[in-house]
Write a protein that holds these residues in place. Structure first.
Motif: not given
Length: 371
Positions: A173-178
């Motif tokens: 989720t964290t990297f998808l948010g970038l």
């Protein structure tokens, strides 16, 4: 008759935390679903006789529909929600079953909120973004806003230690948010912001203290200005140790955008990060801190109100957020047909009561105004 609750993705870290909260605070029979029977059976053995496991692939429409129809409440914990559509929610509406989820991505939230009229017509209460952030954080904002006569600015910051005890899905989720810039509400207009930009050092409660946070694409960035008449909403996120922030910043600003749109790259980053936190968690813990601040006017004077929360385990705290709403829906204390973000559906008195019953302390204070 005993209430039946279906938790999709219930054998994961967040889903099992929600199940544990339901076991502790309700009499419901809980059915966990997942594709991996060994993991599901392990959770059911740990939580006791009120919890059962059902092997289920969300792509199997007929089995999913039957499972939903047999329950009183569905809780969707099968992330990451960046990849999810509104199919589960629409099946719940069709079957007349109330719905909660732990979604944390704006694209999914918009799809869900578009079903509001359909859910209202069916008499279905559906609440999205119900975990810790978004979730408890949204209700903390509502607490702050209600202390003021007028609110101009909301500043919401989150901090997670290492993995947060939440497994590899949170890393995804964290990297998808970038992946791309997103819009935020600043000075009464929508402005485009780059993810993980504009580092700001925020004072969190002990044991965290002053720590850096960055712009992050969260559903609150648009649900809060839709809910409250404010001019500015700031949502920022950071991790401990701070060195992870610099790594995430470098990925957001130096890596080609085409890499971040590649599922295999995202999976690689998530797996590597999770292995790193397996080590750092031993030193930092897996806790969470939230700081909500509302600025405006009270009795005609400038005023600023702040609420803060710290918990030693992010996944457990997320379970409190979703489990408390499930308790209220099952007991009939919260009934609001339609699809809503948490701050639009949950009154502050009910929020405070359920948090107190779980021993979750939210500190509130007026802050001095700077000259």
């Amino acid at each position: 008759m005993t209430e039946q609750v279906l938790i999709l993705g219930g054998s994961g870290r967040i889903g099992s935390s929600v199940a544990a909260d339901l076991v502790a605070h309700t009499q419901a029979q809980v059915i966990l679903t997942g594709r991996h029977e060994a993991a599901g059976m392990s959770v059911t053995q740990e939580l006791g006789s009120k919890v059962k496991f059902l092997g289920l692939d969300l792509a199997d429409d007929s089995v999913l529909r039957d499972a939903i129809a047999s329950c009183n409440l569905v809780i969707h914990c099968a992330g990451p929600f960046h990849y999810r559509d509104d199919r589960v929610l629409k099946l719940c509406i069709k079957e007349g079953v109330n719905y909660l989820d732990v979604s944390d991505h704006p694209s999914y939230t918009r799809k869900a909120l578009d079903c509001r009229e359909e859910a209202a017509a069916a008499g279905v209460t559906a609440i999205v973004n119900t975990g810790i952030f978004p979730g408890i954080s949204n209700s903390m904002v509502r607490q702050c806003v209600e202390q003021l006569d007028e609110t101009d600015r909301i500043h919401l910051s989150y901090l997670v230690s290492g993995s947060g005890g939440s497994g590899v899905t949170v890393m995804r989720t964290t990297f998808l948010g970038l992946q791309k810039p997103f819009e935020v509400w600043i000075d009464g207009q929508w402005q485009e912001i780059k993810p993980y930009s504009d580092r700001e050092v925020i004072e969190f409660p002990p044991p965290y203290g002053r720590t850096g946070v960055y712009w992050f694409d969260m559903p609150e960035a648009f649900t809060l200005p839709e809910t409250f008449p404010v001019k500015t909403v700031i949502t920022k996120f950071g991790t401990v140790p701070d060195f992870y922030n610099y790594l995430t910043w470098s990925v957001a600003h130096w890596w080609p955008s085409s890499w971040l749109r590649n599922r295999y790259v995202i999976e690689f980053l998530a797996r590597v990060s999770h292995r790193m936190t397996d080590v750092s968690d031993r030193f930092t813990g897996v806790g969470v801190a939230i700081r909500s601040e509302a600025t405006g006017r009270k009795d005609g004077q400038p005023a600023k109100f702040c609420s803060t929360l710290v918990h030693e385990n992010t996944a457990v705290a997320a379970g409190y957020g979703t489990g408390s709403l499930a308790e209220l829906v099952l007991t009939g204390k919260l009934k609001k047909p339609g699809v809503w973000a948490v701050e639009q559906a949950l009154p502050t008195d009910l929020f405070e009561h359920t948090m107190q019953s779980r021993g979750l302390n939210i500190h509130q204070e007026w802050l001095p105004q700077k000259n």
